[in-house]
Enzyme design. Structure first.
Site, PDB file in Angstrom:
ATOM      1  CD  GLU A 164      65.735  75.152  37.944  1.00  0.00           C
ATOM      2  OE1 GLU A 164      65.311  74.982  36.550  1.00  0.00           O
ATOM      3  OE2 GLU A 164      65.229  76.108  38.769  1.00  0.00           O
ATOM      4  CB  CYS A 184      68.048  72.029  30.396  1.00  0.00           C
ATOM      5  SG  CYS A 184      68.511  74.131  31.057  1.00  0.00           S
TER       6      CYS A 184
END
Length: 511
Positions: free
Chosen positions: A252, A286
């Site tokens: 990720e 993010c």
């Protein structure tokens, strides 16, 4: 996703700073084939711990549903009992406001937990599949099996939810797990090491602390799955280490998430939604919109609306707002402050080193060649890049690495649909920011440079489950099997073709 100290390539040696449980110092690397240390001589400081967890997994302890439910419920008690400590630790580490911590750290975790508990019995069931004529009397199914001992490496941006969220799926799938919190959020790291083992079964779950050097040694051990959240450079290092054992990974990562804004639109609503997404957690997420693409005319409309939204959210002096976080450390502060030199500071721009404070900032007239467009910002700065049209915006997006998210704002749903259709990204959100990742029914993950694999809800369970294809045949009816045995004949081949062949269904072609 986030920048941090990169760990060196495998081979460097360093003892771990702390680990839960009392593990023996000698081990064969966990796979029974000898140590895979960089020095080839054994003595990896984490090997004994991994071996203990592997022994527990091989005993079958984690497989019953009752065990998985008990561990998930214990994790829920941890979130409830330690709520105040979580709020305090995240405030100390990154100045995270309690509202944001409760939403992004605790609520999201609880939602994942409850989704797992509500659906685990269904997720665990064997999944029957279609059979051909030759196996029509047999049982064919997919068995969801745990991988074994998994490693979960968390980031500092959301140090609780992005560590425990994957753990929920790992537990639900029946794995043992080693957790490595980020070393950059010391207070959350301390809380995890000292408190979490009091809730979970320490035979099957462990928390270790590791800086860059120790992380290299940790990755030398054989794990059955690695789940990593962090920056692309570190993701490459994790993938390289995993390749030594052919270990599957989920990465990720992150990237520069574009946000295209087009007329017609409600400029004030756009500004509020974009500002919230950009400045949440001081921009250290993010999935934050990394830059805005819009026309010059729309830029001039957005700037006063963004100024109004920032004032509405954080007051005339955001530095004094209890709702704006701080940059995680001095290294990150210096990196982000350097990015303020790009374009023209239209809003904000103030920075105070001692507090690691950077004001919510909007940069106008940013060029694609400016430094701020060369890396993920991961801070409270929103650059605006002027484009002449939607075509130019889509071309701009498609020339760059595929991001974790693409955002598009327009009152005309056809424009939003065009951006969705003609771009590629880990996820997409039209007319809002961040909220797509709150749905456990949607997969969350990147593509290309923004990541590999997906999770949330059942997708996390699936990530940590090996899909084992199974066929169980009867010992009777051996005469039917004789068709496949030598000596071969054309007649036998004809019979077998009739029973195994998949025929294409009829189609209709419009000329």
């Amino acid at each position: 996703m986030e920048t941090s100290s990169e760990f060196p390539v495998p081979g460097t040696q360093q003892v771990p700073s702390r680990a839960t449980g009392n593990a023996p110092e000698e081990d064969d690397g966990g796979d029974g084939k000898g140590s895979m240390d960089g020095d080839g001589m054994g003595g990896n400081p984490y090997a004994g711990l991994v071996a203990l967890l592997r022994a527990a997994w091989l005993s079958g302890k984690t497989r019953p549903m009752e065990y998985r439910v008990a561990q998930l419920e214990a994790l829920g008690r941890f979130l409830e009992d330690k709520k105040q400590e979580i709020l305090e630790a995240t405030a100390l580490d990154v100045g995270k406001p309690p509202f944001e911590a409760q939403l992004a750290e605790i609520l999201l975790c609880k939602n994942e937990l409850h989704a797992a508990l509500n659906n685990l019995s269904q997720w665990m069931k064997d999944e029957p599949v279609e059979r051909n004529l030759a196996t029509h009397l047999d049982s064919a199914f997919i068995r969801k099996e745990p991988y074994g001992v998994v490693l979960i490496m968390g980031p500092w941006c959301c140090p609780v939810s992005l560590l425990l969220g994957p753990l929920i799926g790992a537990i639900a799938a029946g794995n043992c797990a080693v957790l490595k919190p980020s070393e950059m959020t010391k207070n959350v790291e301390k809380l995890m090491v000292e408190a979490l083992p009091g809730y979970l079964d320490t035979d099957c779950f462990a928390v270790v602390t590791a800086g860059p050097q120790e992380t290299t040694r940790l990755l030398e051990n054989k794990f059955d799955y690695i789940f990593f959240t962090g920056s692309p450079p570190m993701g490459r290092a994790v993938m390289a280490a995993a390749a030594q054992h052919l270990t599957p990974v989920t990465l990720e990562l992150g990237g520069k998430n574009p946000c295209y804004v087009s007329e017609p639109c409600d400029v004030r609503s756009v500004a509020r939604r974009v500002a919230w997404g950009r400045f949440f957690n001081a921009g250290q997420t993010c999935v934050a919109p990394d830059y805005v693409l819009c026309s010059l005319e729309l830029q001039e409309k957005l700037l006063p609306a963004l100024r109004e939204a920032i004032t509405e959210f954080y007051g005339s002096d955001p530095r004094g707002s209890p709702d704006l976080g701080r940059i995680v450390d001095q290294k990150e502060f210096q990196r982000i402050r350097m990015l303020l030199r790009s374009g023209r500071v239209a809003i904000g721009g103030q920075a105070e080193e001692e507090e690691r404070y950077i004001a919510p900032t909007v940069l106008a007239d940013v060029l694609p060649s400016d430094p701020i467009m060369q890396e993920e910002i991961f801070g409270p700065i929103l650059p605006i890049v002027v484009v002449a049209s939607m075509e130019e915006a889509i071309e701009f997006i498609n020339k760059r690495p595929r991001p974790l998210a693409v955002y598009a704002f327009c009152s005309d749903c056809k424009v939003v649909a065009q951006v969705l259709e003609r771009t590629s990204s880990g996820g997409f959100c039209g007319n809002d920011t961040l909220t797509h990742m709150t749905l456990s029914s949607l997969p969350f993950g990147g593509i290309g440079c923004s990541g590999l694999g997906k999770y949330h809800g059942k997708f996390t369970f699936d990530t940590f489950s090996h899909q084992r294809g199974c066929l169980h045949r009867s010992m009777g009816l051996e005469a039917l099997n004789a068709l496949r045995y030598p000596p071969y004949s054309q007649q036998k081949l004809g019979f077998l073709t009739a029973t195994f062949e998949i025929k294409r269904k009829g189609t209709c072609t419009l000329l």
